[in-house]
Write a protein that holds these residues in place. Structure first.
Motif, PDB file in Angstrom:
ATOM      1  N   ILE A 193     -14.471  -0.711  11.572  1.00 21.28           N
ATOM      2  CA  ILE A 193     -14.692  -1.303  10.311  1.00 21.28           C
ATOM      3  C   ILE A 193     -14.494  -0.415   8.983  1.00 21.28           C
ATOM      4  CG2 ILE A 193     -16.728  -1.885   8.987  1.00 21.28           C
ATOM      5  CD1 ILE A 193     -18.139  -2.737  11.675  1.00 21.28           C
ATOM      6  N   LEU A 194     -14.729   0.787   9.171  1.00 22.83           N
ATOM      7  CA  LEU A 194     -14.466   1.934   8.007  1.00 22.83           C
ATOM      8  C   LEU A 194     -12.538   2.088   8.082  1.00 22.83           C
ATOM      9  CD1 LEU A 194     -16.562   4.861   9.111  1.00 22.83           C
ATOM     10  CD2 LEU A 194     -16.835   3.195   7.297  1.00 22.83           C
ATOM     11  N   LEU A 195     -12.001   1.849   8.703  1.00 27.99           N
ATOM     12  CA  LEU A 195     -10.613   1.867   8.533  1.00 27.99           C
ATOM     13  C   LEU A 195     -10.092   0.562   8.173  1.00 27.99           C
ATOM     14  CD1 LEU A 195      -9.327   3.681  11.846  1.00 27.99           C
ATOM     15  CD2 LEU A 195      -8.812   4.276   9.407  1.00 27.99           C
ATOM     16  N   ILE A 196     -10.646  -0.430   8.375  1.00 27.43           N
ATOM     17  CA  ILE A 196     -10.214  -1.898   7.545  1.00 27.43           C
ATOM     18  C   ILE A 196     -10.519  -1.707   6.238  1.00 27.43           C
ATOM     19  CG2 ILE A 196     -11.211  -4.180   7.367  1.00 27.43           C
ATOM     20  CD1 ILE A 196     -11.612  -4.299  10.428  1.00 27.43           C
ATOM     21  N   ALA A 197     -11.697  -1.075   5.748  1.00 25.84           N
ATOM     22  CA  ALA A 197     -12.014  -0.754   4.295  1.00 25.84           C
ATOM     23  C   ALA A 197     -10.839   0.069   3.666  1.00 25.84           C
ATOM     24  CB  ALA A 197     -13.380  -0.165   4.215  1.00 25.84           C
ATOM     25  N   LEU A 198     -10.329   1.026   4.550  1.00 25.94           N
ATOM     26  CA  LEU A 198      -9.154   1.603   3.971  1.00 25.94           C
ATOM     27  C   LEU A 198      -7.969   0.937   3.907  1.00 25.94           C
ATOM     28  CD1 LEU A 198      -8.173   4.562   3.101  1.00 25.94           C
ATOM     29  CD2 LEU A 198      -7.592   4.948   5.619  1.00 25.94           C
ATOM     30  N   CYS A 199      -7.726  -0.074   4.805  1.00 26.85           N
ATOM     31  CA  CYS A 199      -6.504  -0.830   4.538  1.00 26.85           C
ATOM     32  C   CYS A 199      -6.804  -1.748   3.422  1.00 26.85           C
ATOM     33  CB  CYS A 199      -6.675  -1.932   5.813  1.00 26.85           C
ATOM     34  SG  CYS A 199      -5.959  -1.352   7.481  1.00 26.85           S
ATOM     35  N   ILE A 200      -7.968  -2.316   3.274  1.00 28.75           N
ATOM     36  CA  ILE A 200      -8.072  -3.054   1.962  1.00 28.75           C
ATOM     37  C   ILE A 200      -7.745  -2.216   0.456  1.00 28.75           C
ATOM     38  CG2 ILE A 200     -10.081  -4.205   0.802  1.00 28.75           C
ATOM     39  CD1 ILE A 200     -11.396  -5.056   3.289  1.00 28.75           C
ATOM     40  N   PHE A 201      -8.311  -1.026   0.835  1.00 27.12           N
ATOM     41  CA  PHE A 201      -7.980  -0.105  -0.551  1.00 27.12           C
ATOM     42  C   PHE A 201      -6.702   0.058  -0.616  1.00 27.12           C
ATOM     43  CE2 PHE A 201      -7.163   3.916  -2.204  1.00 27.12           C
ATOM     44  CZ  PHE A 201      -7.659   4.049  -3.389  1.00 27.12           C
ATOM     45  N   SER A 202      -5.672   0.160   0.449  1.00 24.64           N
ATOM     46  CA  SER A 202      -4.254   0.629   0.071  1.00 24.64           C
ATOM     47  C   SER A 202      -3.398  -0.676  -0.084  1.00 24.64           C
ATOM     48  CB  SER A 202      -3.871   1.040   1.601  1.00 24.64           C
ATOM     49  OG  SER A 202      -3.974   0.122   2.707  1.00 24.64           O
ATOM     50  N   ILE A 203      -4.049  -1.780   0.313  1.00 23.80           N
ATOM     51  CA  ILE A 203      -3.161  -3.259  -0.104  1.00 23.80           C
ATOM     52  C   ILE A 203      -3.368  -3.244  -1.578  1.00 23.80           C
ATOM     53  CG2 ILE A 203      -3.180  -5.557   0.086  1.00 23.80           C
ATOM     54  CD1 ILE A 203      -4.126  -5.293   3.184  1.00 23.80           C
ATOM     55  N   THR A 204      -4.853  -3.241  -1.895  1.00 19.01           N
ATOM     56  CA  THR A 204      -5.111  -3.480  -3.528  1.00 19.01           C
ATOM     57  C   THR A 204      -4.652  -2.424  -4.627  1.00 19.01           C
ATOM     58  OG1 THR A 204      -7.042  -2.211  -3.241  1.00 19.01           O
ATOM     59  CG2 THR A 204      -7.185  -4.631  -3.151  1.00 19.01           C
ATOM     60  N   LYS A 205      -4.262  -1.109  -3.871  1.00 19.35           N
ATOM     61  CA  LYS A 205      -3.455  -0.246  -4.682  1.00 19.35           C
ATOM     62  C   LYS A 205      -1.813  -0.274  -4.636  1.00 19.35           C
ATOM     63  CE  LYS A 205      -7.250   1.214  -6.598  1.00 19.35           C
ATOM     64  NZ  LYS A 205      -7.783   0.823  -8.092  1.00 19.35           N
ATOM     65  N   GLU A 206      -1.436  -1.072  -3.682  1.00 22.21           N
ATOM     66  CA  GLU A 206      -0.208  -1.058  -3.255  1.00 22.21           C
ATOM     67  C   GLU A 206       0.297   0.146  -2.819  1.00 22.21           C
ATOM     68  OE1 GLU A 206       1.836  -2.920  -6.622  1.00 22.21           O
ATOM     69  OE2 GLU A 206       1.055  -4.786  -6.458  1.00 22.21           O
ATOM     70  N   MET A 207      -0.353   0.830  -2.084  1.00 19.14           N
ATOM     71  CA  MET A 207       0.019   1.985  -1.281  1.00 19.14           C
ATOM     72  C   MET A 207       0.894   1.802   0.041  1.00 19.14           C
ATOM     73  SD  MET A 207      -3.330   4.190  -2.874  1.00 19.14           S
ATOM     74  CE  MET A 207      -2.586   5.998  -2.440  1.00 19.14           C
TER      75      MET A 207
END
Length: 388
Positions: free
Chosen positions: A82-96
């Motif tokens: 669950i924590l890593l999915i949150a990191l995935c969301i952050f990386s997508i929104t920031k286009e990283m």
């Protein structure tokens, strides 16, 4: 099958939820990667990195289970995911792109944990029920074929950034998995076996049964992963097939991977493990011929369905043959070596799939696995002749 203990059914349900992660990543990560990647040939890197992460984490995950027990690791894996999915969301929104790829790599630990469900199921039943327990747990993959792809498409447009909503829905699946896993009660506390065997690991791996088992499972995973990873990119990005059609092909593929588990025991009873694995290789050949003939939707569909069937026969065959190569007090080290080889080589296949399909073509992807299939065919024919 219905008289199996509660543990097996809990593990089956959790298998469907955990494996939705793998299906989800295969389905959308290449598409997300094609939008974020600075180099198109790297677009499938997030798909490849989850496989690499799985290979890297197999032995550490088993080691953690030997220290803390299976249940604690299973529950921790849910929170970790669950924590890593949150990191995935952050990386997508920031286009990283590279952070997204790293997040996918870390999710490999979740997949490595899921790979131990089949062994946890085996430990929960009597020896004569082990094939049925393994088959039932693997059937959880049928549900994941729908869950993973449906979650991806349903949540795609929930937020301004594509697929953020999909990841949010995926996180909810692991909340459910956590709740289910609280009811899991290991029949016997899992711990690392004290190796009282006088046989060295080299002596064990030189056995024909070990070689054939590992090669069958590895060939199944390498060929399947290589072609499957390239499929969404070839279909959707390069050939212009719709996301809906790509989803149907991938769903059908995953169903074909796990549905035969209902009948595997019957197939083995009538034709034996080796002939079933040979049938798996033949199905791979037919799959490649169909995919090579045309880029039409029907060709993709038939090819991926046969690819899933072939994987099932090779992987189930290898999994059931492997225990013949070791004694009970050798199982920890042999299972670790087996899983590391299978998923390590699968990682190489997934890593190279995107590069091959972008720099060469879909046809080159298909042709490049043929030498491996011929080697596996020769090995199985030798094994069949040796054992009658």
């Amino acid at each position: 099958m219905l008289n199996l203990p509660k543990n097996v059914w809990i593990l089956t349900a959790c298998q469907s939820l955990f494996m939705s992660l793998s299906v989800f990543i295969v389905f959308v990560a290449g598409i997300i990667g094609s939008n974020l990647s600075p180099v198109k040939s790297l677009s499938t890197l997030p798909v490849a990195t989850i496989v690499v992460g799985t290979a890297v984490c197999v032995i550490p995950v088993i080691r953690l289970m030997s220290i803390f027990g299976r249940k604690k690791v299973f529950l921790s894996a849910c929170i970790y995911t669950i924590l890593l999915i949150a990191l995935c969301i952050f990386s997508i929104t920031k286009e990283m792109f590279f952070l997204f790829s790293f997040s996918s790599f870390c999710l490999g630990a979740s997949v490595a944990t899921m790979m131990q469900f089949r062994f946890a199921a085996i430990e929960s039943v009597e020896p004569e029920k082990r094939p049925a327990a393994t088959a039932v747990v693997l059937l959880g993959g049928l549900i994941s074929a729908f869950l993973g792809t449906e979650v991806a498409t349903l949540g795609k447009n929930y937020f301004d950034t594509d697929f953020v909503g999909s990841f949010v829905l995926l996180a909810f699946l692991f909340v459910i998995a956590f709740m289910l896993m609280t009811f899991f009660q290991p029949a016997v506390k899992f711990k690392e076996q004290v190796d009282e065997s006088k046989r060295s690991l080299v002596e064990i791996v030189k056995q024909g049964s070990f070689i054939v088992a590992v090669c069958a499972a590895t060939t199944g995973y390498v060929v399947m992963s290589f072609i499957m990873t390239a499929t969404p990119v070839s279909m959707h990005v390069m050939d212009g097939h719709s996301l809906h059609h790509t989803k149907i092909v991938l769903q059908s593929h995953v169903i074909a991977m796990f549905l035969p588990s209902l009948f595997t025991a019957i197939i083995v009873r009538y034709i034996g493990l080796t002939r079933m694995m040979l049938l798996g290789v033949i199905l791979f050949f037919i799959s490649i011929i169909i995919a090579f003939a045309s880029h039409a939707l029907t060709n993709y569909w038939w090819s991926l369905v046969l690819l899933g069937l072939g994987w099932n026969f090779l992987f189930i065959g290898g999994t059931n043959l492997l225990p013949r190569s070791y004694n009970e007090n050798e199982k920890f080290k042999v299972q670790s070596v087996n899983d590391f080889l299978v998923f390590g080589l699968q990682a190489l296949a997934a890593l190279s799939a995107g590069w091959f399909v972008f720099n060469f073509s879909w046809e080159v992807v298909l042709l490049s696995v043929i030498p491996l299939l011929f080697m596996q065919l020769a090995l199985l024919l030798w094994w069949l002749k040796k054992n009658g």
